[in-house]
Design an enzyme around this catalytic site. Structure first.
Site, short mmCIF file in Angstrom:
data_model
loop_
_atom_site.label_atom_id
_atom_site.label_comp_id
_atom_site.label_asym_id
_atom_site.label_seq_id
_atom_site.Cartn_x
_atom_site.Cartn_y
_atom_site.Cartn_z
CG ASP A 1 -2.04 1.00 1.11
OD1 ASP A 1 -2.60 1.41 2.15
OD2 ASP A 1 -2.37 1.39 -0.03
CE LYS B 1 -0.73 3.33 -3.95
NZ LYS B 1 -0.73 2.63 -2.64
CG ASP C 1 -5.37 -0.04 -1.34
OD1 ASP C 1 -5.26 0.98 -0.65
OD2 ASP C 1 -6.41 -0.31 -1.99
CG ASN C 2 -4.35 2.23 -3.62
OD1 ASN C 2 -3.56 2.09 -2.67
ND2 ASN C 2 -5.51 2.86 -3.50
CD GLU D 1 -8.43 4.89 -0.50
OE1 GLU D 1 -8.81 3.84 -1.03
OE2 GLU D 1 -7.25 5.26 -0.50
#
Ligand SMILES: O=C(NCCO)c1cc(-c2ccc(F)cc2)cc(O)c1O
Ligand SMILES: [Mg+2]
Length: 217
Positions: free
Chosen positions: A141, A144, A169-170, A199
């Site tokens: 997280d 990236k 994540d993401n 989120e």
């Protein structure tokens, strides 16, 4: 204003959350992000998937890259067994300082270690300096574009074993294209994509990727 968003969030948590109660800290943080100021926490929907993974896997040793304010660190650690622990790495000193306070507020300082260093430097030292044998759960997280560098480093250090879970994540917003291509193309993982809301934004879609390591020990 003099204060950062992260400091304002911490102040709100200290004033509204119950000391020593991880659930209260998470609920209060979600409330802050919905009513006062948005922040890049994993939040409820991604958090529920993380809870499910931790409850099913019952990991002993967890690694998180990208602590931010400690929301997901608290989310993971609250479901860990007594002897289990989480090492979470945050390169930003201001974020790390807030995260340490949030972890303390949740009463989880004995299960969570916040390290304010660059992830690659720590990954190389996990066995020798941090007494880690294998990682049961990895949560990606942080920046990236670093997901792919660090997963390759984790493999190089032979830190994964059959059944280890890598949760990212993401993968849609901001996105981690290089990572997705790598992990989905690798014979050493079985990957599953979950379409989730970004989120605190009920009209935006993001994605998380759960990859189970099936390669050689
Ligand atoms: O960079 C991120 N994390 C590492 C730094 O601590 C990150 C960014 C965003 C995000 C922010 C701003 C926007 F416009 C879109 C996405 C969301 C996240 O969940 C993240 O983890
Ligand atoms: Mg994130």
């Amino acid at each position: 204003k003099g204060t950062t968003r992260e400091q304002r969030a911490l102040k709100y948590l200290k004033e509204h959350a119950r000391q020593g109660d991880p659930d209260s800290v998470l609920e209060t943080f979600d409330e802050f992000c919905r009513t006062q100021e948005w922040a890049m926490n994993a939040a409820e929907e991604k958090g529920d998937i993380l809870d499910e993974i931790v409850r099913e896997l019952q990991p002993t040793t967890c690694l998180e890259l990208g602590t931010y304010c400690g929301y997901s660190a608290v989310r993971i650690a609250r479901n860990l067994s007594p002897s289990a622990r989480l090492i979470t790495i945050e390169v930003n000193p201001d974020y790390a300082a807030v995260a340490r306070e949030v972890v303390k507020l949740a009463g989880l300082q004995d299960k969570i270690e916040v390290i304010n260093l660059d992830s690659a430097d720590v990954i190389r030292e996990l066995k020798n300096t941090y007494d880690v044998t294998k990682l049961d759960l990895v949560f990606l997280d942080h920046w990236k574009y670093l997901y792919i560098r660090d997963i390759k480093l984790i493999e190089e250090e032979k830190l994964l074993k059959k059944g280890s879970v890598v949760f990212a994540d993401n993968v849609i917003i901001p996105g981690a294209p290089g990572y997705l291509e790598y992990i989905r193309g690798s014979k050493n993982y079985k990957s599953t994509f979950y379409s989730v809301h970004f989120e605190y934004m009920d009209d935006m879609k993001d994605g998380v990727e759960k990859s189970v390591y099936i390669g050689d020990e």
